[in-house]
Design a protein around this motif. Structure first.
Motif, PDB file in Angstrom:
ATOM      1  N   GLN A  36       0.954  -1.083   0.164  1.00 55.03           N
ATOM      2  CA  GLN A  36       0.073  -0.002   0.101  1.00 55.03           C
ATOM      3  C   GLN A  36       0.964   1.264   0.025  1.00 55.03           C
ATOM      4  OE1 GLN A  36      -3.437   0.409  -0.372  1.00 55.03           O
ATOM      5  NE2 GLN A  36      -3.335  -2.107  -0.682  1.00 55.03           N
ATOM      6  N   ILE A  37       2.141   1.146   0.621  1.00 57.71           N
ATOM      7  CA  ILE A  37       2.891   2.414   0.770  1.00 57.71           C
ATOM      8  C   ILE A  37       3.547   2.657  -0.710  1.00 57.71           C
ATOM      9  CG2 ILE A  37       5.098   3.302   1.562  1.00 57.71           C
ATOM     10  CD1 ILE A  37       4.393   1.491   4.305  1.00 57.71           C
ATOM     11  N   SER A  40       0.728   3.989  -2.818  1.00 54.14           N
ATOM     12  CA  SER A  40       0.794   5.750  -2.260  1.00 54.14           C
ATOM     13  C   SER A  40       1.740   6.590  -3.075  1.00 54.14           C
ATOM     14  CB  SER A  40       0.755   5.895  -0.882  1.00 54.14           C
ATOM     15  OG  SER A  40      -0.378   5.127  -0.371  1.00 54.14           O
ATOM     16  N   SER A  41       3.100   5.706  -3.022  1.00 51.96           N
ATOM     17  CA  SER A  41       4.089   6.678  -3.644  1.00 51.96           C
ATOM     18  C   SER A  41       4.260   6.293  -5.134  1.00 51.96           C
ATOM     19  CB  SER A  41       5.367   6.103  -2.820  1.00 51.96           C
ATOM     20  OG  SER A  41       5.886   4.856  -3.140  1.00 51.96           O
ATOM     21  N   LYS A  42       3.455   5.463  -5.788  1.00 50.58           N
ATOM     22  CA  LYS A  42       3.463   5.277  -7.106  1.00 50.58           C
ATOM     23  C   LYS A  42       4.781   4.543  -7.580  1.00 50.58           C
ATOM     24  CE  LYS A  42      -0.090   8.607  -8.282  1.00 50.58           C
ATOM     25  NZ  LYS A  42      -0.596   9.691  -9.017  1.00 50.58           N
ATOM     26  N   LEU A 114      -2.769   3.845 -11.235  1.00 55.92           N
ATOM     27  CA  LEU A 114      -2.185   4.899 -10.453  1.00 55.92           C
ATOM     28  C   LEU A 114      -2.465   6.175 -11.058  1.00 55.92           C
ATOM     29  CD1 LEU A 114       1.328   3.208  -9.485  1.00 55.92           C
ATOM     30  CD2 LEU A 114      -0.730   3.574  -8.020  1.00 55.92           C
ATOM     31  N   ARG A 119      -8.945  10.091  -5.648  1.00 52.53           N
ATOM     32  CA  ARG A 119      -8.220   9.568  -4.571  1.00 52.53           C
ATOM     33  C   ARG A 119      -8.233   8.128  -4.341  1.00 52.53           C
ATOM     34  NH1 ARG A 119      -9.347   7.478   0.485  1.00 52.53           N
ATOM     35  NH2 ARG A 119     -11.251   7.917   0.274  1.00 52.53           N
ATOM     36  N   LEU A 120      -7.149   7.406  -4.367  1.00 50.61           N
ATOM     37  CA  LEU A 120      -7.080   5.887  -4.169  1.00 50.61           C
ATOM     38  C   LEU A 120      -7.631   5.621  -2.691  1.00 50.61           C
ATOM     39  CD1 LEU A 120      -3.493   5.250  -5.652  1.00 50.61           C
ATOM     40  CD2 LEU A 120      -5.872   4.599  -6.660  1.00 50.61           C
ATOM     41  N   ILE A 122      -8.319   3.997   0.980  1.00 47.39           N
ATOM     42  CA  ILE A 122      -7.420   3.383   1.871  1.00 47.39           C
ATOM     43  C   ILE A 122      -7.784   1.927   2.319  1.00 47.39           C
ATOM     44  CG2 ILE A 122      -6.524   3.651   4.272  1.00 47.39           C
ATOM     45  CD1 ILE A 122      -6.968   6.580   3.913  1.00 47.39           C
TER      46      ILE A 122
END
Length: 212
Positions: A36-37, A40-42, A114, A119-120, A122
């Protein structure tokens, strides 16, 4: 006395070592959170490092079908698979498709995911069920029970995520909802999707296209 002291020290060391080791459920949770991190950072390369071989095999299968499936075989595929297959045929020449790999398709779909403007969501794991080298986990989306499960596979010493299992279920369910709302037939709706994804009108001949 020295032997007893050595033995006692060894036992204490082993106890501390075992206590410090993470259980499979915790390792799975860590792998999922790290994935997931990366999302988030693509960081696609980092994402791929947590993805199972089964997921890559799924994309390999899609590419093989894009190369060789006739219209009869294509008509029997799930709607999302049909869309991917037709998209590849629409956007690639036969020579380019012949050299294309499942891993390249996986990178492409991950990058597309991505690049969404919204918004992706959570997501977090709720309950993990272990079964040997396989595991399933229920998960929450923005704190709400998704009603779906995600699969994990132990490869060597590492737990990997089988994103194709959840992708197939959720993507096909979403497709059917959108199809119902559109009022179109499945094939017409797929043509609409492929046209929008590729930026050019889908040629109906690609339903029959194969590499011989």
């Amino acid at each position: 006395m020295k032997k007893h002291l050595f033995f006692l020290t060894t036992i204490i060391f082993l106890a501390i070592s075992c206590t410090g080791q993470k259980g499979d459920s915790e390792v799975i949770t860590d792998a999922y959170n790290n994935y997931q991190i990366a999302v988030s950072s693509k960081n696609i390369d980092e994402m791929v490092s947590y993805i199972s071989e089964e997921t890559i095999a799924y994309y390999n299968n899609i590419v093989e079908k894009a190369k060789f499936s006739d219209s009869v075989n294509l008509s029997m595929q799930p709607p999302i698979d049909k869309t991917l297959i037709l998209y590849l045929r629409q956007t690639m020449s036969s020579s380019s498709l012949e050299k294309y790999s499942g891993k390249e398709l996986m990178y492409f779909t991950l990058s597309k995911g991505l690049n969404v403007k919204n918004r992706l969501p959570i997501t977090e794991l709720k309950k993990i069920n272990l079964n040997g080298n396989e595991a399933t986990a229920e998960f929450l989306v923005d704190g709400v029970d998704s009603g779906n499960q995600i699969k994990f596979k132990k490869e060597g010493k590492n737990w990997k995520i089988d994103i194709s299992s959840t992708y197939n279920l959720t993507a096909n369910n979403q497709f059917r909802q959108n199809l119902y709302q559109s009022g179109l037939s499945e094939n017409v709706f797929i043509k609409y999707m492929v046209t929008n994804m590729s930026g050019s009108e889908m040629n109906d001949s690609i339903w029959h296209k194969t590499i011989k």
